[in-house]
Design a protein around this motif. Structure first.
Motif, PDB file in Angstrom:
ATOM      1  N   GLY A   1      87.342  27.688 -59.149  1.00  0.00           N
ATOM      2  CA  GLY A   1      88.688  27.409 -59.623  1.00  0.00           C
ATOM      3  C   GLY A   1      89.116  25.996 -59.304  1.00  0.00           C
ATOM      4  N   PRO A   2      90.294  25.582 -59.774  1.00  0.00           N
ATOM      5  CA  PRO A   2      90.742  24.193 -59.611  1.00  0.00           C
ATOM      6  C   PRO A   2      90.847  23.729 -58.169  1.00  0.00           C
ATOM      7  CG  PRO A   2      92.088  25.335 -61.230  1.00  0.00           C
ATOM      8  CD  PRO A   2      91.237  26.379 -60.576  1.00  0.00           C
ATOM      9  N   SER A   3      91.065  24.628 -57.220  1.00  0.00           N
ATOM     10  CA  SER A   3      91.184  24.217 -55.820  1.00  0.00           C
ATOM     11  C   SER A   3      89.827  24.040 -55.151  1.00  0.00           C
ATOM     12  CB  SER A   3      92.008  25.248 -55.035  1.00  0.00           C
ATOM     13  OG  SER A   3      91.333  26.493 -54.980  1.00  0.00           O
ATOM     14  N   LYS A   4      88.745  24.298 -55.884  1.00  0.00           N
ATOM     15  CA  LYS A   4      87.416  24.266 -55.273  1.00  0.00           C
ATOM     16  C   LYS A   4      86.446  23.370 -56.042  1.00  0.00           C
ATOM     17  CE  LYS A   4      88.061  28.932 -53.417  1.00  0.00           C
ATOM     18  NZ  LYS A   4      87.558  30.332 -53.355  1.00  0.00           N
ATOM     19  N   ILE A   5      86.948  22.257 -56.563  1.00  0.00           N
ATOM     20  CA  ILE A   5      86.078  21.324 -57.287  1.00  0.00           C
ATOM     21  C   ILE A   5      85.268  20.527 -56.270  1.00  0.00           C
ATOM     22  CG2 ILE A   5      86.014  19.342 -58.842  1.00  0.00           C
ATOM     23  CD1 ILE A   5      88.617  20.352 -60.081  1.00  0.00           C
ATOM     24  N   PRO A   6      83.936  20.542 -56.351  1.00  0.00           N
ATOM     25  CA  PRO A   6      83.086  19.858 -55.369  1.00  0.00           C
ATOM     26  C   PRO A   6      82.989  18.357 -55.656  1.00  0.00           C
ATOM     27  CG  PRO A   6      81.729  20.997 -56.959  1.00  0.00           C
ATOM     28  CD  PRO A   6      83.140  21.327 -57.316  1.00  0.00           C
ATOM     29  N   MET A   7      84.049  17.617 -55.380  1.00  0.00           N
ATOM     30  CA  MET A   7      84.115  16.188 -55.674  1.00  0.00           C
ATOM     31  C   MET A   7      83.040  15.405 -54.917  1.00  0.00           C
ATOM     32  SD  MET A   7      86.807  15.642 -57.755  1.00  0.00           S
ATOM     33  CE  MET A   7      87.464  13.997 -57.419  1.00  0.00           C
ATOM     34  N   LYS A   8      83.028  15.535 -53.587  1.00  0.00           N
ATOM     35  CA  LYS A   8      82.105  14.743 -52.773  1.00  0.00           C
ATOM     36  C   LYS A   8      80.659  15.119 -53.041  1.00  0.00           C
ATOM     37  CE  LYS A   8      85.331  13.889 -48.970  1.00  0.00           C
ATOM     38  NZ  LYS A   8      85.586  14.061 -47.502  1.00  0.00           N
ATOM     39  N   GLU A   9      80.416  16.428 -53.217  1.00  0.00           N
ATOM     40  CA  GLU A   9      79.036  16.887 -53.420  1.00  0.00           C
ATOM     41  C   GLU A   9      78.394  16.237 -54.639  1.00  0.00           C
ATOM     42  OE1 GLU A   9      81.250  20.450 -51.637  1.00  0.00           O
ATOM     43  OE2 GLU A   9      81.675  18.623 -52.754  1.00  0.00           O
ATOM     44  N   HIS A  10      79.227  15.869 -55.623  1.00  0.00           N
ATOM     45  CA  HIS A  10      78.673  15.336 -56.860  1.00  0.00           C
ATOM     46  C   HIS A  10      79.163  13.927 -57.176  1.00  0.00           C
ATOM     47  CE1 HIS A  10      76.839  19.175 -57.532  1.00  0.00           C
ATOM     48  NE2 HIS A  10      77.996  19.791 -57.456  1.00  0.00           N
ATOM     49  N   GLY A  11      79.671  13.253 -56.147  1.00  0.00           N
ATOM     50  CA  GLY A  11      80.012  11.838 -56.291  1.00  0.00           C
ATOM     51  C   GLY A  11      81.072  11.552 -57.327  1.00  0.00           C
ATOM     52  N   ILE A  12      82.024  12.456 -57.514  1.00  0.00           N
ATOM     53  CA  ILE A  12      83.082  12.265 -58.507  1.00  0.00           C
ATOM     54  C   ILE A  12      84.217  11.460 -57.872  1.00  0.00           C
ATOM     55  CG2 ILE A  12      84.752  13.421 -59.995  1.00  0.00           C
ATOM     56  CD1 ILE A  12      82.838  15.839 -60.036  1.00  0.00           C
ATOM     57  N   ASP A  13      84.579  10.341 -58.501  1.00  0.00           N
ATOM     58  CA  ASP A  13      85.620   9.464 -57.968  1.00  0.00           C
ATOM     59  C   ASP A  13      87.017   9.896 -58.403  1.00  0.00           C
ATOM     60  OD1 ASP A  13      83.785   7.597 -56.716  1.00  0.00           O
ATOM     61  OD2 ASP A  13      83.275   6.943 -58.739  1.00  0.00           O
ATOM     62  N   LYS A  14      87.158  10.234 -59.674  1.00  0.00           N
ATOM     63  CA  LYS A  14      88.447  10.639 -60.224  1.00  0.00           C
ATOM     64  C   LYS A  14      88.237  11.752 -61.239  1.00  0.00           C
ATOM     65  CE  LYS A  14      91.314   6.435 -60.049  1.00  0.00           C
ATOM     66  NZ  LYS A  14      92.078   5.466 -60.886  1.00  0.00           N
ATOM     67  N   ILE A  15      89.328  12.447 -61.527  1.00  0.00           N
ATOM     68  CA  ILE A  15      89.297  13.494 -62.546  1.00  0.00           C
ATOM     69  C   ILE A  15      90.227  13.112 -63.679  1.00  0.00           C
ATOM     70  CG2 ILE A  15      90.096  15.846 -63.050  1.00  0.00           C
ATOM     71  CD1 ILE A  15      88.933  16.713 -60.395  1.00  0.00           C
ATOM     72  N   THR A  16      89.740  13.256 -64.898  1.00  0.00           N
ATOM     73  CA  THR A  16      90.601  13.212 -66.067  1.00  0.00           C
ATOM     74  C   THR A  16      90.664  14.631 -66.623  1.00  0.00           C
ATOM     75  OG1 THR A  16      91.061  12.085 -68.165  1.00  0.00           O
ATOM     76  CG2 THR A  16      88.753  12.657 -67.720  1.00  0.00           C
ATOM     77  N   TYR A  17      91.806  15.022 -67.141  1.00  0.00           N
ATOM     78  CA  TYR A  17      92.000  16.423 -67.502  1.00  0.00           C
ATOM     79  C   TYR A  17      92.713  16.541 -68.839  1.00  0.00           C
ATOM     80  CZ  TYR A  17      96.693  15.363 -65.881  1.00  0.00           C
ATOM     81  OH  TYR A  17      97.936  14.794 -65.737  1.00  0.00           O
ATOM     82  N   LYS A  18      92.603  17.729 -69.424  1.00  0.00           N
ATOM     83  CA  LYS A  18      93.190  18.019 -70.728  1.00  0.00           C
ATOM     84  C   LYS A  18      94.607  18.561 -70.598  1.00  0.00           C
ATOM     85  CE  LYS A  18      92.332  21.056 -74.760  1.00  0.00           C
ATOM     86  NZ  LYS A  18      91.776  20.175 -75.805  1.00  0.00           N
ATOM     87  N   ILE A  19      94.754  19.612 -69.803  1.00  0.00           N
ATOM     88  CA  ILE A  19      96.024  20.310 -69.629  1.00  0.00           C
ATOM     89  C   ILE A  19      96.377  20.309 -68.141  1.00  0.00           C
ATOM     90  CG2 ILE A  19      97.258  22.492 -69.912  1.00  0.00           C
ATOM     91  CD1 ILE A  19      96.555  21.307 -72.556  1.00  0.00           C
ATOM     92  N   VAL A  20      97.650  20.096 -67.824  1.00  0.00           N
ATOM     93  CA  VAL A  20      98.083  20.090 -66.434  1.00  0.00           C
ATOM     94  C   VAL A  20      97.891  21.474 -65.825  1.00  0.00           C
ATOM     95  CG1 VAL A  20     100.015  19.773 -64.869  1.00  0.00           C
ATOM     96  CG2 VAL A  20      99.779  18.275 -66.857  1.00  0.00           C
ATOM     97  N   ALA A  21      97.136  21.535 -64.750  1.00  0.00           N
ATOM     98  CA  ALA A  21      96.980  22.764 -63.970  1.00  0.00           C
ATOM     99  C   ALA A  21      97.558  22.514 -62.583  1.00  0.00           C
ATOM    100  CB  ALA A  21      95.511  23.160 -63.876  1.00  0.00           C
ATOM    101  N   ASP A  22      98.316  23.478 -62.081  1.00  0.00           N
ATOM    102  CA  ASP A  22      98.921  23.324 -60.757  1.00  0.00           C
ATOM    103  C   ASP A  22      97.890  22.930 -59.697  1.00  0.00           C
ATOM    104  OD1 ASP A  22     101.299  24.063 -61.893  1.00  0.00           O
ATOM    105  OD2 ASP A  22     101.474  25.980 -60.849  1.00  0.00           O
ATOM    106  N   GLY A  23      96.694  23.492 -59.799  1.00  0.00           N
ATOM    107  CA  GLY A  23      95.676  23.287 -58.775  1.00  0.00           C
ATOM    108  C   GLY A  23      95.044  21.922 -58.755  1.00  0.00           C
ATOM    109  N   LEU A  24      95.420  21.024 -59.670  1.00  0.00           N
ATOM    110  CA  LEU A  24      94.830  19.686 -59.709  1.00  0.00           C
ATOM    111  C   LEU A  24      95.612  18.666 -58.885  1.00  0.00           C
ATOM    112  CD1 LEU A  24      93.873  19.399 -63.501  1.00  0.00           C
ATOM    113  CD2 LEU A  24      92.361  19.905 -61.578  1.00  0.00           C
ATOM    114  N   GLU A  25      96.726  19.065 -58.300  1.00  0.00           N
ATOM    115  CA  GLU A  25      97.617  18.106 -57.642  1.00  0.00           C
ATOM    116  C   GLU A  25      96.957  17.358 -56.482  1.00  0.00           C
ATOM    117  OE1 GLU A  25     102.229  19.084 -58.235  1.00  0.00           O
ATOM    118  OE2 GLU A  25     101.232  20.447 -56.826  1.00  0.00           O
ATOM    119  N   SER A  26      95.978  17.939 -55.843  1.00  0.00           N
ATOM    120  CA  SER A  26      95.414  17.325 -54.631  1.00  0.00           C
ATOM    121  C   SER A  26      94.293  16.326 -54.916  1.00  0.00           C
ATOM    122  CB  SER A  26      94.881  18.419 -53.703  1.00  0.00           C
ATOM    123  OG  SER A  26      93.823  19.147 -54.325  1.00  0.00           O
ATOM    124  N   TYR A  27      93.917  16.118 -56.172  1.00  0.00           N
ATOM    125  CA  TYR A  27      92.777  15.265 -56.492  1.00  0.00           C
ATOM    126  C   TYR A  27      93.206  13.885 -56.986  1.00  0.00           C
ATOM    127  CZ  TYR A  27      90.290  19.732 -56.440  1.00  0.00           C
ATOM    128  OH  TYR A  27      89.780  20.952 -56.076  1.00  0.00           O
TER     129      TYR A  27
END
Length: 589
Positions: free
Chosen positions: A216-242
């Motif tokens: 789910g949105p609160s469990k995106i493995p950013m560091k594990e896969h070297g992701i610097d930023k997220i671009t998104y289609k629709i606002v999801a509450d769970g994306l606020e911390s990224y």
């Protein structure tokens, strides 16, 4: 209850529908419409298809976490030679060329849909801050918007967590695309990945996205896969911390109907009926009725029998909105503030339709009470429960969907201008792209596109944008308040990827085969992918048809999908679409 019956029960997945029945749509209203598979289907009814497939079984192992990343596999169907599809460009390339901010970073892309009516799964709860009124939110009774409604949750998760993300992942290019599992059972985890991998396997290897699966949105493995930023289609509450390419709240407002009305773009004249404040007390301190409500974990709802401050507030705000609708003469268009999937728009052309709308809106379980119940101290400043009542555009002669990419400096990259498609009965059946007309259409709308691109860039947005435009025979009045009159009226602004965005990126694929026209549409079919591909094997092998996204519900023996078809001319394209319609359960443009 089957998936097909659930989707139909919720109203057209992409259309202008009333809460109680389908109000009349008229020629100038650009929307996505479902049409039952009949040769003489009329506009405003529903449309669809059938499929079947076989699948390899995969199981999670100790060495395979619930999320995984890597290029997709390349499974094949025995005896069918599918051509490799090469896109003219990808979202990855467009972002890298948009300016220095995103040129050298690793972007992760989130394309899922969201809703505010029901949790999609335990790891993807419904939005409670950034409200969206999709069709189930507006039409499904509150008592059914519950965590216990597994069939509804499954049908929404199939669409929002797999079908829509696959469709956009197809054009993403070699970037991480974050996908969310329907649930965490090993069989579902394997099936989710297989469906996405099979869809994307036809792409040129250099353009295939890297799939990152997670719960789910609160469990995106950013560091594990070297992701610097997220671009998104629709606002999801769970994306606020990224770290994000654009902030959530400005983006939500950009996509709101009031945001468009206040944009200064040439939109139809309208009235924005705002809501003041939010319910002044939590449920447990309101009244006996609210304290007795045992549904606190489901959709928040202020009961009609509430005698406390919550019910009093709702009655005051509801009366203001109902009064504004009552005093508006027909014809008019009513819109919710923030919608997804074509829901939340009512086209009212007769007094009878107006009375039906008022009855539906003011009912104890209607969309207005459900929406007002979601207003909180956290979101009320965004005016999420406002309604917009707008004029109809007079004497339309053209209906266009314009898509373009906005760069950091406010300049745009034109992608496409799609046009409505009319069948032999003068019924609207969908939007198509005619590649040979794109240069002329870009010149025609260059000024309006530039103006829109500058507007969204000023609010910090970089990425794909779509606007729906009606062209009128004579210049008409607009909402800009500066006396502007124009023949081009913006009736919708979608600051995100659109469902037909793949079409302009496939120009080389189709024109290289002598195909000047193309269309994409959604289908619901019996069975699975392989049966459908074999039914249209010749068209698939020639590159005239391919799957843009697919998800099979094996329990029900049904699939939902998006397909793309191409033809030499509009007449040939119409014949292909009609052939799909005749052999299908449902088609959604």
């Amino acid at each position: 209850m089957t998936l097909l019956s659930l989707l139909n029960r919720g109203g057209a997945a992409h259309g202008f529908r009333s809460t109680s029945h389908a109000f009349s749509t008229i020629a100038w209203v650009r929307c996505n419409v479902n049409i039952k598979s009949r040769p003489t289907a009329a506009k405003g009814t529903q449309l669809g298809l059938n499929f079947t497939t076989t699948h390899r079984q995969h199981c999670a192992t100790a060495n395979q976490p619930l999320y995984a990343m890597g290029s997709v596999d390349n499974p094949s169907l025995a005896g069918i030679q599918l051509p490799t599809i090469k896109l003219d460009t990808t979202l990855t390339q467009l972002f890298r060329s948009a300016g220095p901010k995103n040129a050298s970073i690793r972007l992760g892309m989130v394309f899922c849909g969201v809703n505010s009516g029901v949790d999609l799964n335990p790891d993807f709860p419904r939005n409670t801050k950034y409200l969206y009124q999709d069709s189930p939110f507006n039409t499904v009774p509150r008592k059914e918007l519950t965590r216990k409604n597994h069939e509804l949750k499954k049908s929404l998760a199939m669409k929002y967590l797999s079908l829509i993300p696959q469709r956009d992942a197809f054009i993403a290019g070699p970037s991480p695309v974050i996908m969310f599992h329907m649930n965490q059972s090993p069989a579902t985890v394997a099936h989710d990945r297989e469906e996405a991998s099979t869809t994307l396997s036809v792409l040129d290897p250099s353009q295939r996205p890297n799939l990152v699966f997670c719960p789910g949105p609160s469990k995106i493995p950013m560091k594990e896969h070297g992701i610097d930023k997220i671009t998104y289609k629709i606002v999801a509450d769970g994306l606020e911390s990224y770290p994000l390419t654009h902030s959530l709240e400005p983006h939500w407002i950009l996509n709101s109907k009031a945001g468009l009305a206040r944009s200064g773009l040439p939109t139809p004249k309208c009235d924005i009926v705002s809501v003041k404040g939010y319910p002044p007390a939590p449920p447990k301190s309101c009244c006996e009725v609210c304290r007795a409500d045992k549904r606190s974990n489901d959709l928040t709802f202020i009961p009609e029998s509430c005698t406390g401050p919550r019910g009093q507030w709702l009655e005051t705000q509801s009366s203001k909105i109902i009064s504004a609708i009552s005093s508006r003469p027909v014809p008019f268009v009513l819109k919710n503030q923030q919608v997804f999937g074509g829901a939340g728009t009512w086209v009212v052309t007769t007094q009878e339709q107006k009375e039906d709308l008022l009855s539906a809106f003011s009912s104890p379980d209607g969309p207005l009470r459900k929406l007002l119940s979601q207003v909180t101290a956290e979101n009320y400043h965004m005016d999420p429960a406002a309604v917009i009542i707008s004029d109809m555009v007079s004497d339309p002669i053209g209906d266009y969907g314009l898509t373009f990419f906005v760069n950091e400096n406010g300049e745009h990259v034109f992608l496409a201008a799609s046009e409505q498609m009319i069948d032999g009965n003068n019924a609207w059946v969908g939007s198509t792209i005619v590649y040979s007309r794109q240069k002329a259409l870009h010149e025609k709308f260059r000024g309006l596109i530039s103006r829109t691109a500058e507007f969204v860039a000023r609010h910090g947005y970089v990425g794909p944008v779509g606007i729906d435009v009606l062209e009128t025979r004579t210049e008409g009045e607009t909402e800009t308040h500066d006396g502007e009159r124009t023949k081009f009226h913006v009736v919708d602004l979608n600051v995100r990827t659109s469902g037909s965005l793949a079409l302009p990126l496939l120009k080389g694929h189709f024109t290289g085969r002598g195909l000047d026209c193309a269309s994409s549409f959604g289908i619901t079919v019996k069975g699975g992918r392989e049966e459908f591909v074999r039914r249209w094997q010749h068209e698939f092998e020639e590159g005239r048809m391919f799957v843009l996204s697919w998800y099979e519900d094996r329990e029900e023996g049904e699939s939902i999908a998006d397909v793309v078809v191409g033809a030499e001319d509009e007449e040939g394209l119409g014949r292909m679409i009609e052939g799909v319609r005749e052999g299908s359960e449902e088609v959604v443009f």
